[in-house]
Design a protein around this motif. Structure first.
Motif: not given
Lengths: 362, 318
Positions: A229-242
């Protein structure tokens, strides 16, 4: 030829464009960096020999690889007004559209066609990632709806090859509205009792996954495809982890119950043909359980296999009013007698893995 | 203490001066001149508010739609729904507090109300995950809609989310499928669904419960394909250009009415819904009730057909 590209008008530019020859005769594998001769790649179905990386395919190539003898008939879909929002950033949206059309030779991101799959009449739609990231706007929405409705009219299974970055931002809310709009057509397919098979290719994300691409009877993913659903970039930005390795890849989705199978491209056509054949058994003379029976109040009296088939129908059945779903295609006529053994329950029941435990209202 | 938005600074100054003067005049009733000054200042502050709110930009509307004091789902429940009985859980994995749903009575009518709750203080915002639901929320919504349908109870949804939550767990449990299926359930429902966007209608997370027979928006609410920040990040890889995205994407209630996506707009008091919460909530209740009444006597098939045709027609003409 560069100067001429600057000067001539797009239409002419399109003619000047040499269609079949790629910009680069050697292609680099995105995974291993290995260089492959383009013709070899093409001959291998755009799968990199060795690494098995599945490269993107154009809509045209995909359709050719699906239908018998590479023959298909392109299905036209309604035009839409070009730019409802008058959207512009650095450039006008209409200009970007024009570029995408020249680049791909397509009208929009989705191409619809009908043909035969091992003799069985089949309708397919392909999203071409080259066309503005395969994004879903009004034209693409119309194409998907038209494809599904054509399948209903032709009483044929519908196969969708998804590849999309999601909704087309330049069409704003009207792009978002393609999610419910295409859902209407999915329901029409379901009511007609026709198989809807989704092939998720790299990458499929956003509004496309969150609508018709996750509503198939059967979900097939190509190896390594990014699906979410959400792209990896968006998720990384949201949760701030790898993010974990392999996250949102086809194999990860299989493990988490979101797709039925991950199929290598070389086996894809056979798999699709087999599934369509199994699901369309009644078209070849056998009479089997039909969706209408799933709507009946006597569902409890039916053999278990019949009830589990096609969660979709069961969901629809929640709305009662069985007669509403009897319409269409003379399909309903064949239902009275033999409905015990031939139900393709194995495939259908698995198709909505996540839904299997959903409360039903029969 | 009222929270002011950045573009409300001049209003904030005027209103604080008015408050100061009022406090002074309360203490000292001999000061006639203060009363005069107070009246002019009040007038000035009032005009400033009217003028600012008469020409809000899309980005300013976004800020109003997100105003921390804006009435949220639970405020509407308190104001409109008697006997509200929340129902929890998706029966599959968990309870998601970002989407609340339950049975109750609106204007005497039994209804299923489902909506996003953003939370109104720090604790609440964390509990409700800022109104960003996970798959469990959408699966709960599906369950409740199915329940409503079995008992012929109409569904009211209140939309207020920046979007579905983008996290590892959410993806792992099939966020996309949950949204797709929720839209599917909405579209196939044999009872009417009426939706109202009370703040932000963000992306698939909104559509999943707003695929309705009638869709309304509050005057200063927004409904977008992606939040302005997300759209800017997708288009230009720069979420700081959210203002550009908001300006370009036609996200206001007025734009959406023009595009034929929504059925009507509920006016807000000057200065936004948070200035006269009760009035806005009552107005919303009246509109929702009237919309539901349109469907009384219609069969399940007619209701379904109405909804399908509405969406199929959308965007075709413009």
């Amino acid at each position: 030829m560069n100067w001429i590209n600057q000067v001539v008008r797009p239409k002419i530019r399109n003619i000047l464009r040499k269609k079949e020859v790629p910009d680069n005769l050697w292609v680099k594998c995105p995974e291993t960096g290995q260089m492959i001769y383009y013709k070899d790649l093409e001959a291998n179905g755009f799968v990199v020999p060795g690494s098995n990386y599945h490269m993107r395919m154009s809509a045209e190539v995909r359709l050719k690889s699906l239908f018998d003898g590479g023959d298909y008939e392109s299905i036209p879909f309604p035009d839409v007004s070009p730019d409802p929002l008058k959207f512009r950033d650095e450039r006008r949206y209409t200009e970007r559209l024009k570029d995408a059309r020249n680049k791909t030779g397509l009208k929009d991101a989705v191409m619809v066609a009908s043909g035969r799959l091992d003799g069985l009449k089949t309708v397919a739609a392909v999203q071409d990632f080259q066309f503005m990231g395969g994004s879903l706007g009004r034209a693409a929405g119309e194409a998907v709806v038209t494809g599904m409705r054509t399948a209903v009219m032709q009483n044929a299974p519908f196969i969708l090859f998804a590849a999309s970055g999601g909704a087309r931002m330049q069409e704003g809310i009207l792009s978002l509205m393609q999610m419910p709009r295409t859902t209407v057509a999915v329901q029409e397919l379901r009511e007609a009792g026709l198989p809807y098979i989704v092939v998720l290719t790299h990458p499929t994300t956003g509004g496309v996954t969150a609508s018709y691409a996750m509503l198939g009877d059967i979900h097939i993913a190509e190896p390594g495809a990014l699906i979410g659903f959400a792209g990896p970039r968006v998720i990384e930005q949201t949760i701030r982890e790898q993010l974990p390795v392999g996250f949102q890849r086809a194999e990860y989705l299989l493990e988490h119950g979101m797709v039925d199978m991950v199929v290598h491209r070389h086996e894809l056509r056979d798999t699709l043909s087999r599934l369509c054949g199994l699901l369309m058994e009644r078209e070849r003379g056998r009479e089997i359980a039909l969706p209408e029976q799933l709507n009946g109040v006597e569902a409890a009296d039916m053999p278990k296999s019949t009830i589990t088939a096609g969660d979709g129908e069961a969901m629809m059945a929640a709305s009662g009013e069985a007669p509403a779903y009897k319409k269409g295609n003379g399909v309903a006529a064949a239902s009275e007698d033999d409905h015990s053994d031939e139900t393709p329950d194995e495939t259908s029941a698995a198709s909505n893995g996540a839904d299997a435990e959903r409360p039903r209202s029969i | 203490m009222r929270t002011y938005l950045d573009f409300e600074k001049p209003i904030a100054e005027l209103e604080s001066k008015v408050a100061e003067l009022r406090a002074l005049s309360d203490q000292d009733d001999s000061a006639v001149s203060i009363a005069d000054e107070l009246a002019t200042l009040e007038e000035k502050s009032r005009t400033a508010l009217i003028e600012t709110y008469a020409k809000l930009t899309p980005w300013q509307k976004t800020q109003v739609a997100r105003h921390p004091e804006r009435p949220h789902f639970l405020d509407y429940i308190h104001g409109l729904v008697a006997d509200f009985t929340p129902l929890a859980g998706d029966r599959l994995f968990a309870e998601d507090h970002a989407i609340i749903g339950g049975l109750g009575r609106m204007n005497g009518r039994s209804v299923m109300v489902i909506g996003h709750e953003k939370g109104s203080d720090t604790e609440g915002r964390i509990k409700h995950n800022f109104g960003m639901a996970r798959p469990e929320g959408y699966r709960k919504a599906q369950r409740l809609m199915g329940l409503a349908e079995r008992f012929s109870v109409p569904v009211v949804t209140l939309v207020d989310t920046a979007g579905a939550y983008p996290g590892i767990g959410a993806e792992e449990r099939g966020q996309a499928e949950a949204i797709a299926r929720s839209t599917d359930v909405c579209m196939g429902l044999g009872v009417p669904i009426v939706s109202l966007v009370i703040g932000e209608g963000g992306s698939g997370g909104a559509v999943a419960i707003a695929t309705a027979n009638r869709i309304y928006m509050l005057e200063h609410s927004i409904y977008t394909v992606a939040s302005p920040e997300a759209a800017a990040s997708i288009l230009w890889r720069d979420s700081a250009r959210a203002v550009d995205a908001a300006t370009n994407m036609k996200i206001t209630a007025q734009d959406l009415l023009g595009l034929g996506v929504i059925d009507g707009i509920i006016s807000e008091p000057t200065g936004g819904a948070h200035r006269e919460r009760d009035n806005v909530i009552a107005a919303a209740g009246a509109v929702l009730d009237e919309a539901l009444s349109e469907f009384s006597g219609m069969s399940a098939d007619e209701i379904r057909k109405d909804r399908r045709e509405k969406f199929l027609a959308m965007g075709r003409v413009s």
